[in-house]
Every structure is written in structure tokens, then in C-alpha cells.
Design an enzyme around this catalytic site. Structure first.
Site, short mmCIF file in Angstrom:
data_model
loop_
_atom_site.label_atom_id
_atom_site.label_comp_id
_atom_site.label_asym_id
_atom_site.label_seq_id
_atom_site.Cartn_x
_atom_site.Cartn_y
_atom_site.Cartn_z
N GLU A 90 1.02 -1.36 -0.58
CA GLU A 90 0.18 0.14 -0.22
C GLU A 90 0.79 1.42 -0.31
O GLU A 90 1.84 1.33 0.08
CB GLU A 90 -0.47 0.09 1.74
N HIS A 96 -9.69 10.64 3.18
CA HIS A 96 -9.22 9.59 2.01
C HIS A 96 -9.13 9.96 0.69
O HIS A 96 -9.96 10.59 0.10
CB HIS A 96 -9.95 7.97 2.10
N ARG A 120 -1.11 9.65 1.62
CA ARG A 120 -2.99 9.64 2.24
C ARG A 120 -2.96 11.48 1.62
O ARG A 120 -3.99 12.15 0.91
CB ARG A 120 -3.35 9.60 2.75
N HIS A 127 -12.78 10.15 6.14
CA HIS A 127 -12.02 8.99 6.99
C HIS A 127 -11.67 8.28 7.77
O HIS A 127 -12.38 6.80 8.37
CB HIS A 127 -10.75 8.04 5.36
N ARG A 144 -1.91 9.10 9.33
CA ARG A 144 -1.92 7.36 9.48
C ARG A 144 -1.90 6.82 8.99
O ARG A 144 -1.11 7.12 7.24
CB ARG A 144 -3.83 6.78 9.79
C1 FAD Z 1 -14.36 2.25 4.18
C2 FAD Z 1 -13.13 2.44 5.06
C3 FAD Z 1 -12.11 1.17 5.31
C4 FAD Z 1 -10.65 0.93 5.50
N1 FAD Z 1 -9.98 0.57 5.56
C5 FAD Z 1 -8.95 0.02 6.67
C6 FAD Z 1 -8.08 -0.56 6.67
O1 FAD Z 1 -8.09 -1.93 5.67
N2 FAD Z 1 -7.20 -1.51 7.49
C7 FAD Z 1 -6.75 -0.28 8.27
O2 FAD Z 1 -6.24 -0.47 9.36
N3 FAD Z 1 -7.80 0.21 8.32
C8 FAD Z 1 -9.09 0.54 7.75
N4 FAD Z 1 -10.08 1.77 7.83
C9 FAD Z 1 -10.25 1.69 9.72
C10 FAD Z 1 -10.58 1.31 10.42
O3 FAD Z 1 -11.88 0.23 9.68
C11 FAD Z 1 -10.88 1.39 11.64
O4 FAD Z 1 -10.19 2.53 12.23
C12 FAD Z 1 -11.48 0.93 12.83
O5 FAD Z 1 -11.84 -0.54 12.35
C13 FAD Z 1 -11.85 1.18 13.60
O6 FAD Z 1 -12.72 0.05 14.78
P1 FAD Z 1 -12.55 0.52 16.29
O7 FAD Z 1 -13.03 -0.91 16.63
O8 FAD Z 1 -12.33 1.56 16.39
O9 FAD Z 1 -14.22 1.15 15.83
P2 FAD Z 1 -15.71 0.09 15.24
O10 FAD Z 1 -15.23 -0.57 14.18
O11 FAD Z 1 -15.78 2.00 14.24
O12 FAD Z 1 -16.11 0.43 16.18
C14 FAD Z 1 -16.70 1.30 16.82
C15 FAD Z 1 -18.38 0.72 17.53
O13 FAD Z 1 -18.43 1.23 18.45
C16 FAD Z 1 -20.28 1.46 18.66
N5 FAD Z 1 -19.97 2.80 19.05
C17 FAD Z 1 -20.22 4.24 19.14
N6 FAD Z 1 -20.57 4.91 19.47
C18 FAD Z 1 -21.55 4.20 20.88
C19 FAD Z 1 -21.94 3.87 21.71
N7 FAD Z 1 -22.63 5.76 21.65
N8 FAD Z 1 -23.17 3.67 22.51
C20 FAD Z 1 -22.86 2.10 22.28
N9 FAD Z 1 -21.92 2.02 21.42
C21 FAD Z 1 -21.67 2.21 20.78
C22 FAD Z 1 -20.31 0.99 17.28
O14 FAD Z 1 -21.79 1.18 17.37
C23 FAD Z 1 -19.66 0.26 16.57
O15 FAD Z 1 -20.12 -1.16 17.19
C24 FAD Z 1 -10.92 1.99 7.21
C25 FAD Z 1 -12.24 2.87 7.54
C26 FAD Z 1 -13.42 2.57 7.02
C27 FAD Z 1 -14.58 3.53 7.10
#
Ligand code: FAD
Length: 501
Positions: free
Chosen positions: A118, A233, A278, A337, A372
Site C-alpha cells: 500500500e 481518504h 494520503r 475517513h 495515519r
Molecule cells: C471504508 C473504510 C475502510 C477502511 N480500511 C481500513 C483498512 O484496510 N485497514 C485499516 O487498518 N483500517 C481501515 N479503516 C479504518 C478502520 O476500519 C477503523 O479505524 C477501525 O475499524 C476502527 O475500529 P474501532 O473498533 O475503533 O471502531 P468501529 O469499528 O467503528 O466500531 C465502533 C463501535 O462502537 C459502537 N458505538 C459507537 N458509539 C456508541 C455508543 N454511544 N454506545 C454504544 N455503542 C457505540 C458502534 O456501534 C460500533 O459497534 C477503514 C475505515 C473505513 C471507513
């Protein structure tokens, strides 16, 4: 209001069902964990949408030091070297852990993991599953493990406030589900609530990603760090959908090129070209759009008919928008993003408020700095899940005091999204930022989205330099590296009366 009856003496509440929340819950076993997620497990996460993969130095010609060095270059002076090295060194063990849970990573003919390249990575180190469906496969794997764990209870509810004890620590949550409001006391709360891209009109994030965990932490008095750093992004698919589907950066890694409607290379003359970091690519595209050009990602030559097998997710997203990437270039533009800033945490994921931890995108660990490196965020969530579980050591809470409310009255996200897009976007300047701050300030006390948006705009106004993802057209140069930090004044924090159980 009622409270769950279980003993709270040792219970840890994890808020969020993405990679950070699920893996923290699993790592905490055999501690009793209540995992609270606003959406049913498997839905509503950025994790499930990740296309690129997980960065991990596994190849013969790679090392944790090289991975950390690439991370620091992207972080533009604000990545903490020891954090980058610690997380990079964890990579192979974390991949093994996921393999042990059944993650179906892609493999080369000899059986080794197939490693992708990447932008801004100096080696092939992107571990993938299902081509560009890594997030979905990892999410399925973690959800299956959580549902099979005897130590984890899962509650589908929206966390609206944090319980506080007499010493100022966090002692549980207040949540809402189907109109019912209930409290769950706990030894500690881990916020794993994801990012804030949903505060922008153009975003790749799921609709719930409006920084609600950031608001909970800010209202609890936690130090928030580097809130201004929002990664845009470069190649969200501009086909009229909200949120915008993503054309993964891995496409450019495999040879797809950015062109305008005349076929001219958009990144011509810019250092790094199509594989520049990026922020550089996002600004290149943004400026081309400002000049009235239309920008496309052209995968016809490099991938052509192989698109559906090599990048099935992107091919399907394009098909749903009426595009055939084997024959047509894909229209793209930058979209919010990833949020690099967040709840400031230490090496064990602890915030500055006792009993409150943060993991994943909601946190600011020191890894990402001002920008990032692609595919480092899933890795960070997996790594800190382990660091939190190993280090979680917090005294039992004292007597509960009135709740610090999370406020959603007048939740006017559409207006905030348009303001953030126009004034706090890819290119920023003082007047627009000051307007955004002034517009948001009166709403911040009673509206979570306005509070979080104003924290981003204030920090962006305060940072009078251009660094990483934060570009100020009025301050194009760099100052000495520094962080921005904010803590909410007590006067801005409205407490609600503690309702008897
Ligand atoms: C389209 C896209 C592609 C990506 N591709 C990559 C990649 O290839 N590689 C990489 O490393 N990163 C990638 N990223 C970034 C990465 O996906 C995210 O940074 C990472 O998944 C975040 O994980 P998380 O567990 O912190 O949050 P999330 O996976 O967003 O989960 C958040 C959770 O918190 C819950 N929540 C939020 N507020 C509350 C509340 N008040 N009460 C109860 N529950 C709540 C939501 O319902 C959800 O379940 C990408 C992001 C996107 C959007």
C-alpha cells in the site's frame, strides 16, 4: 431506570462492537465483561468496511523497525517512536492470534500469507482476507469468538452517559435501548466507539460514526489530544452515495492511476506521485477539483478484467453505482475517513480519568501522529486490546455521584456536516475555522455532535501550521512539533441528577 443485577466489583464494560471492542472483550477473559454496542454485533462498524488490510512486518525483507520508520514518516513529526515500534513488533503475534481464532487470511501458493503493498509502505506487509474484504472477515471471526465466550455478555444499547464516583473516576455507564434507560455499574469502562467521519458531509464512515465516545470522554473531563487531525481518504467513489463507498488505496499499489477527464495524470509533478502519502494525494485531488477538473481512478490498464477477482468489494460497489471499472475510470474525491486524534491514553490504554480507557479509533495512543499510515488502525486496535487487558488495574469505584450526561438535544447533524465539510476540511484557514467555532460553540453544551465538531475546529484553529493531514492555506509552513490538548471546563459539563435504582 433499573440496573443489571450482576456484581459490578470486577466487571469491565467495553463500549463498541468493532475490532477494538471485540478484541478487548476477548483479551480481558476470564474477567467478566459486558460488551455494549449501539448496533447488533457485526453491523454498524468501520471495522467491517476495511478493505486494505492489516499492516504487519512478516516478510523476509521486512522488520518492525522498518514498519515503525514508515509509520513515523507518515506521522509527520508527531508519531511517538517507541509506540510505533511497540505496535509494529506486535504485528506478527496479533496476526497469529487472529489465525488461531479462524481468520481466513489470503495465502500464496506455498501457504505463506500473501502480503500486499500500500501507499507509503516501503515493503509488502498488508495482510488481507477475501482480497479487499479483510474487515468483514476479521469482524466475523471476532464476533464468532465473542459469542462463544462464557465471560462476555453482549448488550445492544446506546451508551448515553458515564457513571462517576465521588473521587472523579468513571464507574459504569448509562445506556438506552428500545426507549428504556438503564445503568450498569462497573470497575472500569473501555471506550471503543470508533471515529467521527460522520460529522462531515463527505465521508467513508458508517452513519453512527459521529464521535459519540469522544463526547462521553470529553464530558467526563478526559484530556483530548490532537483533535484537528482528520484523515481524508483521497479516493472515495463520487457516485452520489452517503456514506461514500471507498476505492481502496491498494488499487494504486497494484498500478491504478489518478487521471482527469482529459486523461492527464493528476499527481504529475508531485513528489511520490500516485503512491504519495494520503494527505498529499488528497490535496492533489482536492486542488484539481477546485480547478474544475473531474478526477478518476483508472484501473483499466493495471487490473482490467481481474477487478472482480482481485478487488471484489470495490467491483461490487462500482457495479451498484452503475460503473464497470474494467472499462470505465472510477470518479473519485476525498472524504473524511479516519480520526488520528482522540482520547489521550497511556501505554495501557488508560485515559487521564481513573477507570476510563480507550481503544481503537477513539483513542490517541501516539501511533498515528498527524497522519495515519494505511492499514495501521486495525493493527493498533488489536494491539491496544492486549495492552489494556494486561494493564487494567483500577481500584474499585467509590460512591456514585450525579451522572455526566451525554446530550443529544437539537442533534442537527446535517448542518454540522456541511459546516465541517466547508470550513474544517482538506484545506483550512483562520476565517472559516473561526466561523465554524462560533457556530458550534452555543450548541456544544447540549449537542454531542456539536461538541465534538467544535473540539476539532478549535484545535484546527489553534494549530497555526501545516502538518500531516492538517493543511492551513494561511500557515503553509511547519512549527516545532507539538501536540494540542483540551479538557472541558467543568462549567461546560452539565450533570443530571442521579436517579435512584
Ligand atoms: C471504508 C473504510 C475502510 C477502511 N480500511 C481500513 C483498512 O484496510 N485497514 C485499516 O487498518 N483500517 C481501515 N479503516 C479504518 C478502520 O476500519 C477503523 O479505524 C477501525 O475499524 C476502527 O475500529 P474501532 O473498533 O475503533 O471502531 P468501529 O469499528 O467503528 O466500531 C465502533 C463501535 O462502537 C459502537 N458505538 C459507537 N458509539 C456508541 C455508543 N454511544 N454506545 C454504544 N455503542 C457505540 C458502534 O456501534 C460500533 O459497534 C477503514 C475505515 C473505513 C471507513
Amino acid at each position: 431506570m433499573n440496573a443489571l443485577s450482576r456484581n459490578s466489583a470486577d466487571r469491565v464494560i467495553v463500549v463498541g462492537g468493532g475490532v477494538a471492542g471485540l478484541s478487548t472483550a476477548l483479551r480481558l477473559a476470564p474477567r467478566p465483561v459486558t460488551l455494549v454496542s449501539a448496533s447488533p454485533l457485526g453491523l454498524g462498524t468501520a471495522t467491517g468496511w476495511a478493505q486494505g488490510g492489516i499492516a504487519s512486518a512478516m516478510a523476509q525483507d521486512d522488520s518492525a523497525a522498518l514498519h515503525a520508520a514508515d509509520t513515523e514518516v507518515a506521522g509527520a513529526g508527531l508519531t511517538e517512536p517507541e509506540v510505533a515500534l511497540r505496535i509494529a513488533a506486535e504485528g506478527p503475534r496479533l496476526i497469529d492470534w487472529l489465525v488461531g481464532l479462524g481468520a481466513p487470511f489470503d495465502r500464496a501458493a506455498e501457504g505463506d500469507l500473501a502480503l500486499g503493498l500500500e501507499a507509503a509502505h516501503s515493503r509488502r506487509r498488508i495482510v488481507r482476507a477475501g482480497g479487499d474484504a479483510t474487515g468483514a472477515r476479521v469482524l466475523e471471526t471476532l464476533v464468532r469468538a465473542v459469542l462463544g465466550s462464557p465471560w462476555i455478555e453482549v448488550v445492544t444499547a446506546d451508551v448515553t452517559a458515564l457513571l462517576r464516583d465521588e473521587h472523579g473516576g468513571v464507574a459504569g455507564i448509562v445506556a438506552e435501548s428500545d426507549g428504556a434507560r438503564f445503568r450498569i455499574p462497573a470497575r472500569a469502562v473501555v471506550l471503543a466507539t470508533g471515529g467521527l467521519g460522520g460529522l462531515y458531509a463527505s465521508t467513508t464512515n458508517p452513519p453512527g460514526a459521529t464521535g459519540r465516545g469522544l463526547a462521553l470522554a470529553a464530558r467526563a473531563g478526559a484530556v483530548m489530544r490532537d483533535m484537528e487531525f482528520v484523515q481524508f481518504h483521497p479516493t472515495a467513489i463520487a457516485a452520489g452515495r452517503d456514506p461514500m463507498p471507498l476505492a481502496t488505496e491498494a488499487l494504486r499499489g497494484e498500478g491504478a492511476r489518478l487521471i482527469d477527464e482529459t486523461g492527464a495524470a493528476v499527481m504529475a509533478g508531485i513528489a511520490g506521485g500516485d503512491l504519495a502519502p494520503r494527505d498529499v494525494v488528497a490535496r492533489g485531488i482536492f486542488q484539481a477539483l477546485q480547478r474544475g477538473r473531474t478526477v478518476y481512478l483508472d484501473a483499466r490498464g493495471a487490473l482490467g478484467a481481474a477487478m472482480p477477482t482481485r478487488f471484489p468489494t470495490v467491483a461490487a460497489l462500482c457495479a451498484s453505482a452503475g460503473l464497470d471499472p474494467a472499462r470505465q475510470p472510477i470518479p473519485v474525491r476525498p472524504a473524511a475517513h479516519y480520526h488520528m486524534g482522540g482520547v489521550k491514553v497511556d501505554a495501557h490504554g488508560a485515559s487521564t480519568v481513573p477507570g476510563l480507557y480507550a481503544c481503537g479509533e477513539v483513542s490517541s495512543t501516539g501511533l498515528h501522529g498527524a497522519n495515519r499510515l494505511a492499514s495501521n488502525s486495525l493493527l493498533e486496535g488489536l494491539a491496544y486490546a492486549r495492552f489494556i487487558a494486561e494493564g487494567l488495574d483500577t481500584p474499585p469505584p467509590g460512591r456514585l455521584v450525579p451522572e455526566v450526561a451525554s446530550r443529544r438535544v437539537g442533534f442537527d447533524v446535517a448542518a454540522i456536516r456541511s459546516l465541517m465539510e466547508s470550513h474544517v476540511g482538506v484545506v483550512r484557514e483562520a476565517q472559516g475555522l473561526a466561523e465554524a467555532v462560533a457556530a458550534m460553540a452555543p450548541r456544544a453544551a447540549f449537542c454531542d455532535a456539536a461538541l465534538v465538531a467544535s473540539l476539532v475546529a478549535r484545535a484546527a484553529l489553534a494549530r497555526e501550521e501545516s502538518r500531516g493531514a492538517h493543511w492551513r492555506s494561511d500557515f503553509p509552513h511547519q512549527l516545532a512539533p507539538h501536540h494540542t490538548e483540551s479538557t472541558m471546563a467543568r462549567a461546560d459539563v452539565a450533570a443530571e441528577p442521579l436517579v435512584a435504582e
